[in-house]
Design a protein around this motif. Sequence first.
Motif, PDB file in Angstrom:
ATOM      1  N   UNK A  79       0.879  -1.162   0.000  1.00  0.00           N
ATOM      2  CA  UNK A  79       0.000   0.000   0.000  1.00  0.00           C
ATOM      3  C   UNK A  79       0.918   1.212   0.000  1.00  0.00           C
ATOM      4  N   UNK A  80       0.953   1.967  -1.099  1.00  0.00           N
ATOM      5  CA  UNK A  80       1.855   3.119  -1.161  1.00  0.00           C
ATOM      6  C   UNK A  80       1.614   4.088   0.001  1.00  0.00           C
ATOM      7  N   UNK A  81       2.683   4.668   0.495  1.00  0.00           N
ATOM      8  CA  UNK A  81       2.593   5.580   1.641  1.00  0.00           C
ATOM      9  C   UNK A  81       1.604   6.711   1.389  1.00  0.00           C
ATOM     10  N   UNK A 130      16.343   2.411  13.789  1.00  0.00           N
ATOM     11  CA  UNK A 130      17.202   2.626  12.617  1.00  0.00           C
ATOM     12  C   UNK A 130      16.613   1.987  11.366  1.00  0.00           C
ATOM     13  N   UNK A 131      16.069   0.793  11.488  1.00  0.00           N
ATOM     14  CA  UNK A 131      15.471   0.113  10.334  1.00  0.00           C
ATOM     15  C   UNK A 131      14.311   0.939   9.775  1.00  0.00           C
ATOM     16  N   UNK A 132      13.472   1.474  10.648  1.00  0.00           N
ATOM     17  CA  UNK A 132      12.341   2.316  10.206  1.00  0.00           C
ATOM     18  C   UNK A 132      12.845   3.556   9.483  1.00  0.00           C
ATOM     19  N   UNK A 133      13.839   4.213  10.055  1.00  0.00           N
ATOM     20  CA  UNK A 133      14.377   5.416   9.425  1.00  0.00           C
ATOM     21  C   UNK A 133      15.009   5.128   8.081  1.00  0.00           C
ATOM     22  N   UNK A 134      15.801   4.069   8.021  1.00  0.00           N
ATOM     23  CA  UNK A 134      16.435   3.693   6.753  1.00  0.00           C
ATOM     24  C   UNK A 134      15.397   3.305   5.709  1.00  0.00           C
ATOM     25  N   UNK A 135      14.328   2.661   6.128  1.00  0.00           N
ATOM     26  CA  UNK A 135      13.249   2.286   5.216  1.00  0.00           C
ATOM     27  C   UNK A 135      12.669   3.529   4.542  1.00  0.00           C
ATOM     28  N   UNK A 136      12.423   4.555   5.314  1.00  0.00           N
ATOM     29  CA  UNK A 136      11.879   5.800   4.749  1.00  0.00           C
ATOM     30  C   UNK A 136      12.902   6.446   3.816  1.00  0.00           C
ATOM     31  N   UNK A 156       5.383  15.205  -1.547  1.00  0.00           N
ATOM     32  CA  UNK A 156       5.025  14.231  -0.515  1.00  0.00           C
ATOM     33  C   UNK A 156       6.258  13.768   0.247  1.00  0.00           C
ATOM     34  N   UNK A 157       7.364  13.568  -0.476  1.00  0.00           N
ATOM     35  CA  UNK A 157       8.599  13.085   0.157  1.00  0.00           C
ATOM     36  C   UNK A 157       9.120  14.019   1.232  1.00  0.00           C
ATOM     37  N   UNK A 158       8.866  15.307   1.088  1.00  0.00           N
ATOM     38  CA  UNK A 158       9.432  16.281   2.025  1.00  0.00           C
ATOM     39  C   UNK A 158       8.866  16.139   3.437  1.00  0.00           C
ATOM     40  N   UNK A 159       7.704  15.548   3.567  1.00  0.00           N
ATOM     41  CA  UNK A 159       7.133  15.303   4.891  1.00  0.00           C
ATOM     42  C   UNK A 159       7.133  13.841   5.291  1.00  0.00           C
ATOM     43  N   UNK A 160       7.401  12.980   4.332  1.00  0.00           N
ATOM     44  CA  UNK A 160       7.308  11.539   4.533  1.00  0.00           C
ATOM     45  C   UNK A 160       8.332  11.034   5.550  1.00  0.00           C
ATOM     46  N   UNK A 161       7.840  10.345   6.577  1.00  0.00           N
ATOM     47  CA  UNK A 161       8.706   9.660   7.531  1.00  0.00           C
ATOM     48  C   UNK A 161       9.573  10.551   8.393  1.00  0.00           C
ATOM     49  N   UNK A 172      19.213  11.863  10.136  1.00  0.00           N
ATOM     50  CA  UNK A 172      18.823  13.256   9.895  1.00  0.00           C
ATOM     51  C   UNK A 172      19.733  13.919   8.859  1.00  0.00           C
ATOM     52  N   UNK A 173      21.035  13.621   8.905  1.00  0.00           N
ATOM     53  CA  UNK A 173      21.965  14.190   7.910  1.00  0.00           C
ATOM     54  C   UNK A 173      21.666  13.671   6.510  1.00  0.00           C
ATOM     55  N   UNK A 174      21.400  12.379   6.417  1.00  0.00           N
ATOM     56  CA  UNK A 174      21.037  11.798   5.127  1.00  0.00           C
ATOM     57  C   UNK A 174      19.741  12.441   4.633  1.00  0.00           C
ATOM     58  N   UNK A 175      18.796  12.610   5.539  1.00  0.00           N
ATOM     59  CA  UNK A 175      17.499  13.207   5.191  1.00  0.00           C
ATOM     60  C   UNK A 175      17.677  14.614   4.625  1.00  0.00           C
ATOM     61  N   UNK A 176      18.556  15.400   5.217  1.00  0.00           N
ATOM     62  CA  UNK A 176      18.806  16.754   4.731  1.00  0.00           C
ATOM     63  C   UNK A 176      19.294  16.725   3.278  1.00  0.00           C
ATOM     64  N   UNK A 177      20.208  15.832   2.994  1.00  0.00           N
ATOM     65  CA  UNK A 177      20.732  15.705   1.630  1.00  0.00           C
ATOM     66  C   UNK A 177      19.625  15.280   0.673  1.00  0.00           C
TER      67      UNK A 177
END
Length: 192
Positions: A79-81, A130-136, A156-161, A172-177
């Motif tokens: 089911x897509x996010x 960590x698994x949840x964060x990496x999944x997102x 949508x990605x900008x708020x996702x997870x 968080x650093x990866x997310x910023x990039x």
Amino acid sequence: MPGDRLPGALEFLREAERLKSTLRSGFTSTGRPESTAEHTWRLCLMALVFADEFGDIDVLRLIKLCIVHDLGEALSGDVPAIMQTEGNSKSARERADLAVLTRSLHSEKRAEILSLWEEYEAAQTPEAILAKGLDKLETILQHIQGRNPADFDYAFNLGYGQKHTSAHPLLARIRTILDEETRARAEGSRAV
């Protein structure tokens, strides 16, 4: 493994193969739909690549959590996010499907896989967080990298997870990039 467990293990592996054909909403860089198995593979690869940066965690447990996190999707699909709503039964359905999928396994192995999935869902242990964060992050990375349709919703990605990707400084650093890349990709898709 005792010989009497082999048939059940092989049956489980045959059923789990369906994950290779379970499609997600993302697209590969060649433009074909991505499978859940492909997503899981790169999620595990991310866990391996970044493991040394996570401090004192059980890397094998992290990878096991990544391997089983979407296993239930082999039966009922993804089911897509963007289509998930609060209070939907996605989690309950995946848990029920996983129980069916693992039914041919020896009871101890079945219990291990179900327990790993439940740990991932609860996201209370350091490895599950960590698994949840990496999944997102893997999903966002694929959305940036994929050859997506013209109407793809990059916003949508900008708020996702956000909750999960802010749970560890490296996430968080990866997310910023990835957010910067998402904005650039969205801008580029509007320019076409």
